[in-house]
Design a protein around this motif. Structure first.
Motif, short mmCIF file in Angstrom:
data_model
loop_
_atom_site.label_atom_id
_atom_site.label_comp_id
_atom_site.label_asym_id
_atom_site.label_seq_id
_atom_site.Cartn_x
_atom_site.Cartn_y
_atom_site.Cartn_z
N LEU A 182 -1.91 59.74 89.45
CA LEU A 182 -3.14 59.94 90.22
C LEU A 182 -2.96 59.50 91.67
O LEU A 182 -3.35 60.21 92.60
N PHE A 198 -14.48 64.61 83.67
CA PHE A 198 -13.72 63.97 82.60
C PHE A 198 -12.36 64.63 82.37
O PHE A 198 -11.89 64.78 81.26
N THR A 199 -11.75 65.05 83.49
CA THR A 199 -10.39 65.58 83.46
C THR A 199 -9.58 64.91 84.56
O THR A 199 -10.13 64.30 85.50
N PHE A 200 -8.26 65.05 84.48
CA PHE A 200 -7.40 64.48 85.52
C PHE A 200 -7.65 65.16 86.86
O PHE A 200 -7.65 64.50 87.91
N LEU A 244 -10.52 63.63 88.45
CA LEU A 244 -10.15 62.32 89.01
C LEU A 244 -9.50 62.48 90.37
O LEU A 244 -9.76 61.69 91.29
N VAL A 294 -13.78 56.20 89.09
CA VAL A 294 -12.94 56.71 88.01
C VAL A 294 -13.70 56.71 86.70
O VAL A 294 -13.66 57.67 85.92
N GLY A 306 -14.32 60.26 85.29
CA GLY A 306 -13.18 60.48 84.41
C GLY A 306 -13.34 59.92 83.02
O GLY A 306 -12.67 60.36 82.08
N GLU A 349 -4.96 60.67 79.95
CA GLU A 349 -5.48 61.66 80.89
C GLU A 349 -6.31 61.03 82.00
O GLU A 349 -6.07 61.30 83.18
N THR A 350 -7.27 60.20 81.67
CA THR A 350 -8.12 59.60 82.70
C THR A 350 -8.18 58.08 82.60
O THR A 350 -8.87 57.45 83.39
#
Length: 221
Positions: free
Chosen positions: A17, A90-92, A95, A167, A171, A177-178
């Motif tokens: 990230l 709620f996904t990369f 984020l 975050v 996320g 993933e998060t």
């Protein structure tokens, strides 16, 4: 999941990230900072205010509005679903979007301050020789302020590593993933696993000290 596995997996997500966010910011922030430093537009204060919002706005507030925007019913979420059928909240990817906005002032601000010290006579001389504004920026401004560029990139990276509120809002807490290190630390405290929390907190503390020490030494060499 053991503490070691949790740390490794969360560190992987955190590092990916931070690297992705920093790479995007190092493309977006230099021209934006140059515009802020040089323009006489009446819109500059408003642009500066929006860039600096994450410095004063609680992360949960920014995260809440980003969540609304990235949700399937929000403008960005609806566009993403129309193009690829994948949600953003709620996904990369979500984020990354939130991290870019949240870390923007930590890269753009220092660069803008550095660009204001650029020798105007040097730019005028380059212009008199036929150098376009883009050429002057790429071949004069960026090399002259390479230290500031590196320092701003390091600060943006470090700030992304330490994110928590935004975050969590956009996320959630999805392992692999998060789930980043700051979320993993929070979870360990909630589980009363203070030994695991100490391990994660010590890792983040050591990272922060190393990054700041490098940044200050780099700027003074």
């Amino acid at each position: 999941m053991s503490v070691a596995e949790d740390i490794l997996l969360s560190a992987w997500v955190t590092g990916l990230l931070a690297l992705t966010t920093t790479a995007v910011l190092l493309l977006v922030s230099p021209p934006l900072a140059w515009w802020i430093a040089q323009t006489r537009s009446r819109w500059r204060p408003l642009v500066e205010a929006f860039v600096a919002l994450p410095l004063v706005l609680p992360p949960t507030v920014l995260g809440f509005y980003l969540l609304l925007a990235l949700a399937p019913g929000g403008p960005f979420g609806a566009i993403a679903q129309a193009l690829g059928g994948a949600p953003l909240a709620f996904t990369f990817t979500g984020l990354v979007i939130g991290s870019i906005i949240y870390s923007l002032p930590f890269v753009t601000g220092p660069l803008s301050a550095a660009y204001r010290t650029t020798d105007g006579q040097l730019l005028e001389a380059a212009a008199s020789l036929g150098a376009s504004p883009t050429t002057r920026f790429l071949r004069l401004v960026l090399p002259l302020h390479r230290k500031a560029l590196v320092a701003a990139g390091v600060l943006g990276f470090a700030h992304t590593v330490g994110e928590f509120g935004i975050v969590l809002m956009i996320g959630g807490n999805i392992p692999g993933e998060t789930r980043v290190l700051s979320i993993a630390l929070f979870d360990r405290v909630e589980m009363l696993d203070y030994a695991g929390a100490h391990a994660i907190a010590a890792l983040l503390l050591a990272f922060a000290v190393i990054v700041l020490t490098f940044t200050y030494r780099w700027l003074r060499t």
